[in-house]
Design a protein around this motif. Structure first.
Motif, short mmCIF file in Angstrom:
data_model
loop_
_atom_site.label_atom_id
_atom_site.label_comp_id
_atom_site.label_asym_id
_atom_site.label_seq_id
_atom_site.Cartn_x
_atom_site.Cartn_y
_atom_site.Cartn_z
N GLU A 354 14.42 -75.90 -34.85
CA GLU A 354 13.39 -76.64 -34.25
C GLU A 354 13.66 -77.81 -33.31
OE1 GLU A 354 8.60 -77.68 -34.86
OE2 GLU A 354 10.11 -77.48 -36.60
N VAL A 358 14.34 -78.06 -28.81
CA VAL A 358 13.59 -78.83 -27.92
C VAL A 358 14.71 -80.08 -27.28
CG1 VAL A 358 12.08 -81.26 -27.80
CG2 VAL A 358 11.39 -79.21 -29.16
N GLN A 361 16.79 -78.95 -24.04
CA GLN A 361 16.27 -78.43 -22.96
C GLN A 361 17.16 -79.02 -21.69
OE1 GLN A 361 12.32 -78.63 -22.78
NE2 GLN A 361 11.87 -77.89 -24.83
N GLU A 374 6.06 -83.26 -20.22
CA GLU A 374 5.85 -82.25 -21.40
C GLU A 374 7.08 -82.41 -22.36
OE1 GLU A 374 3.90 -80.92 -17.56
OE2 GLU A 374 5.79 -81.69 -18.14
N GLN A 378 6.99 -83.36 -26.17
CA GLN A 378 7.30 -82.59 -27.50
C GLN A 378 8.32 -83.23 -28.42
OE1 GLN A 378 9.15 -79.44 -24.47
NE2 GLN A 378 8.65 -77.94 -25.92
#
Length: 435
Positions: A354, A358, A361, A374, A378
């Protein structure tokens, strides 16, 4: 700003200062809960502000590794209340300096000469003061110079500071079994930062290796005007990176500075396998032409190949899609261990999948806009989730190679700087500099 005439260097003196700070924080809590009885709607904002002030005031008198902790925490914007990051960010380049007499005495002790014997002019008042040393402006042969002087007793206090922090960290992060290699890694890096001769040699090597990078400038260093505790370099004109970030700079200017910073770090990591591991605003300036100036190389981290390879292999899109391969890499990185119970294997595999889904990215994109809210949101959500995860607190936190400490710190710091700059960058642009 109040000046300091002495720094506590003995273990008892430093413990006393920390205990005094703890008593103040305890008093703040008693006051808060007393007021909470009268006003149930009272928030913790004022409590956080008072605690941040008292903790910072205690650390800034200790300086050294204690203040370095505040500097590190100031970059972790998603882990602490805003009042803490605001106050701790002062440790990056604005703390009470040593008084002029102590500066003169320190200069004589470490360099065997007073500053006026070495330079044509020397400002007795510091221009900037941070965790390990402070900077004075000088002139010699018509050239403006920056002279960094290390605070007395800093190196000698590192071991005792680590010993004070260790039991707290072990309990906080539930480090079961041996965790000595983590603390040794931190102690070694802090000790290296107090070796100014090492810093000069590292700085000159970085300049030689990275001078090809566009829009990146460095000061020239003067070994003949430096010693174990003093560094002399060119005075570089510019504003601190934090000032640039809060200015009305155009998007074009922000992209230029951000691209330079990104290329600088990616080139060091992927080409040199040794990089500047202290990315905070106090270590960078921006000049009038929007060139980035790197001014401090005390903390450098070398990545061994047996860590570098799995570290970047585990974060590829292919790895994140193939759980067997992903799990294999986690074992190579010592995140998962052969002694783990099935529950631990499942928990940490899911957790790191997880996290990496993120955090990777940007490096999986061709162009990435660090201004987009965004992505920041996150990261904030994940930070909040794992900070309050009761299951995680019960798990053995003693996992992962020691190299994670400074590699991850560098990426977290770099991301935060990129967020502040609000730059849109070409992620693989640095490849044009690779051999």
């Amino acid at each position: 700003m109040k000046k300091i005439d002495s720094i506590p260097t003995g273990k008892i003196e430093r413990v006393t200062k920390l205990v005094t700070t703890g008593v103040k924080v305890g008093g703040n809590y008693l006051k808060y809960y007393g007021e909470k009885v009268i006003n149930p709607s009272l928030t913790k904002d004022k409590l956080h502000e008072n605690n941040a002030t008292d903790i910072y005031d205690g650390l800034k008198e200790l300086k050294g590794s204690a203040l370095k902790v505040a500097q590190m925490l100031s970059m972790e914007k998603n882990l602490l209340p805003q009042s803490y990051t605001d106050k701790f960010s002062l440790s990056q380049f604005s703390v009470p300096p040593l008084s002029a007499p102590l500066v003169r005495k320190t200069f004589k002790t470490y360099f065997k000469k007073y500053p006026e014997e070495l330079f044509d002019t020397f400002s007795p008042d510091s221009i900037n003061a941070a965790s390990i040393g402070q900077v004075h402006k000088a002139k010699k042969n018509g050239k403006e110079l920056a002279v960094k002087i290390q605070y007395p007793g800093i190196r000698e206090s590192i071991g005792s500071d680590i010993a004070l922090v260790k039991p707290i960290a072990i309990r906080m992060f539930n480090l079961q079994g041996t965790s000595d290699e983590y603390f040794q890694e931190v102690e070694d890096k802090l000790t290296e930062e107090t070796d100014y001769k090492l810093e000069i040699s590292q700085s000159m090597k970085v300049i030689q290796d990275c001078e090809k990078i566009e829009n990146l400038l460095f000061p020239h260093y003067y070994p003949e005007l430096s010693s174990d505790k003093i560094i002399t370099m060119d005075w570089m004109n510019g504003i601190h990176l934090s000032e640039f970030c809060s200015s009305n700079a155009s998007q074009e200017q922000r992209d230029k500075v951000g691209q330079t910073l990104w290329n600088f770090y990616m080139y060091q990591i992927h080409q040199l396998k040794k990089f500047h591991a202290d990315p905070h605003p106090g270590n960078f300036l921006v000049d009038k032409n929007d060139n980035l100036i790197a001014i401090d190389f005390g903390c450098m981290k070398e990545i061994p190949n047996d860590f570098y390879v799995p570290y970047f292999e585990v974060s590829t899109p292919e790895s994140l899609k193939n759980m067997d391969y992903f799990t294999k890499k986690l074992f190579e990185l010592e995140i998962l261990k052969s002694t783990d119970k099935p529950k631990e294997l499942e928990f940490f595999t899911e957790m790191f999948h997880e996290l990496l889904s993120v955090f990777t990215q940007p490096i999986q994109s061709e162009i990435f806009d660090f201004a987009q809210p965004e992505f920041q949101a996150q990261i904030a959500v994940l930070s909040e989730k794992f900070a309050n995860d009761k299951t995680l607190r019960k798990m053995n936190g003693n996992r992962g190679s020691k190299h994670f400490i400074y590699v991850n710190r560098t990426f977290f710091g770099l991301y935060n700087l990129m967020f502040d700059i609000k730059a849109k960058v070409r992620i693989n642009d640095f490849e044009k500099y690779l051999n």
